[in-house]
Scaffold this motif. Structure first.
Motif, PDB file in Angstrom:
ATOM      1  N   SER A   5       0.804  -1.230   0.000  1.00 16.72           N
ATOM      2  CA  SER A   5       0.000   0.000   0.000  1.00 16.72           C
ATOM      3  C   SER A   5       0.832   1.273   0.000  1.00 16.72           C
ATOM      4  CB  SER A   5      -0.920   0.029   1.222  1.00 16.72           C
ATOM      5  OG  SER A   5      -0.164   0.257   2.401  1.00 16.72           O
ATOM      6  N   GLN A   6       2.092   1.170   0.368  1.00 18.29           N
ATOM      7  CA  GLN A   6       2.973   2.334   0.520  1.00 18.29           C
ATOM      8  C   GLN A   6       2.442   3.290   1.586  1.00 18.29           C
ATOM      9  OE1 GLN A   6       3.778   4.019  -3.363  1.00 18.29           O
ATOM     10  NE2 GLN A   6       4.090   2.007  -4.249  1.00 18.29           N
ATOM     11  N   ASN A  28      -3.454   4.628   5.011  1.00 15.16           N
ATOM     12  CA  ASN A  28      -3.517   5.854   4.214  1.00 15.16           C
ATOM     13  C   ASN A  28      -2.691   5.712   2.933  1.00 15.16           C
ATOM     14  OD1 ASN A  28      -0.946   5.913   5.293  1.00 15.16           O
ATOM     15  ND2 ASN A  28      -0.975   8.115   5.676  1.00 15.16           N
ATOM     16  N   ILE A  30      -1.875   4.028  -1.141  1.00 14.66           N
ATOM     17  CA  ILE A  30      -2.214   4.417  -2.515  1.00 14.66           C
ATOM     18  C   ILE A  30      -3.612   3.992  -2.930  1.00 14.66           C
ATOM     19  CG2 ILE A  30       0.175   4.481  -3.281  1.00 14.66           C
ATOM     20  CD1 ILE A  30      -0.236   1.712  -4.533  1.00 14.66           C
ATOM     21  N   ASP A  33      -7.714   0.396  -7.093  1.00 14.36           N
ATOM     22  CA  ASP A  33      -8.636   0.797  -8.148  1.00 14.36           C
ATOM     23  C   ASP A  33      -9.937   0.001  -8.050  1.00 14.36           C
ATOM     24  OD1 ASP A  33      -9.545   0.246 -11.243  1.00 14.36           O
ATOM     25  OD2 ASP A  33      -8.758   2.269 -10.929  1.00 14.36           O
ATOM     26  N   ILE A  80      -8.550   5.558  -4.350  1.00 17.20           N
ATOM     27  CA  ILE A  80      -7.222   5.876  -4.867  1.00 17.20           C
ATOM     28  C   ILE A  80      -6.667   7.115  -4.159  1.00 17.20           C
ATOM     29  CG2 ILE A  80      -5.926   6.599  -6.941  1.00 17.20           C
ATOM     30  CD1 ILE A  80      -6.682   3.646  -6.942  1.00 17.20           C
ATOM     31  N   ASN A  81      -5.417   7.012  -3.740  1.00 14.11           N
ATOM     32  CA  ASN A  81      -4.673   8.077  -3.046  1.00 14.11           C
ATOM     33  C   ASN A  81      -5.279   8.480  -1.701  1.00 14.11           C
ATOM     34  OD1 ASN A  81      -2.721   8.283  -5.128  1.00 14.11           O
ATOM     35  ND2 ASN A  81      -4.147   9.533  -6.295  1.00 14.11           N
ATOM     36  N   ARG A  82      -6.215   7.685  -1.163  1.00 13.20           N
ATOM     37  CA  ARG A  82      -6.824   7.982   0.135  1.00 13.20           C
ATOM     38  C   ARG A  82      -6.638   6.831   1.117  1.00 13.20           C
ATOM     39  NH1 ARG A  82     -10.872  12.154   0.369  1.00 13.20           N
ATOM     40  NH2 ARG A  82     -10.328  11.889   2.550  1.00 13.20           N
TER      41      ARG A  82
END
Length: 94
Positions: A5-6, A28, A30, A33, A80-82
């Motif tokens: 997840s980074q 929190n 990446i 999709d 995405i990004n959240r």
């Protein structure tokens, strides 16, 4: 979790809901999709085809199998990004 997840923050919540125990694991990172979310519990499925050397694509399918055998349930939400949130529910046995 953090490997894929980074994420730099991972939160664990454990609570009892009636006759069930619920574990929520959120990060929190990446995110995943929406198209990939449909498949993440399938054996050998990998969301990021660019990381083909890392992971076997079996982890979440094994988790789902074991939770089902324990008469539990697993659900996932992601943006995405959240970040991503997994909700695991298990019955309380007496």
């Amino acid at each position: 979790i953090m490997m894929h997840s980074q994420a730099d923050v991972v939160e664990f919540i454990l609570k009892q809901e009636g006759t069930k125990v619920e574990l929520i694991i959120s990060d929190n990172g990446i995110g995943i999709d929406k198209e990939d979310l449909k498949h993440i519990f399938h054996r050998l499925y990998k969301c990021d085809k660019g990381r083909s050397q890392k992971g076997s694509g079996l982890g979440l399918s094994i988790v789902e199998y074991l939770i089902t055998k324990m008469e539990g349930a697993i659900d996932v939400e992601s943006e995405i990004n959240r970040g991503t949130s997994f909700r695991l529910q298990f019955p309380l046995f007496k």
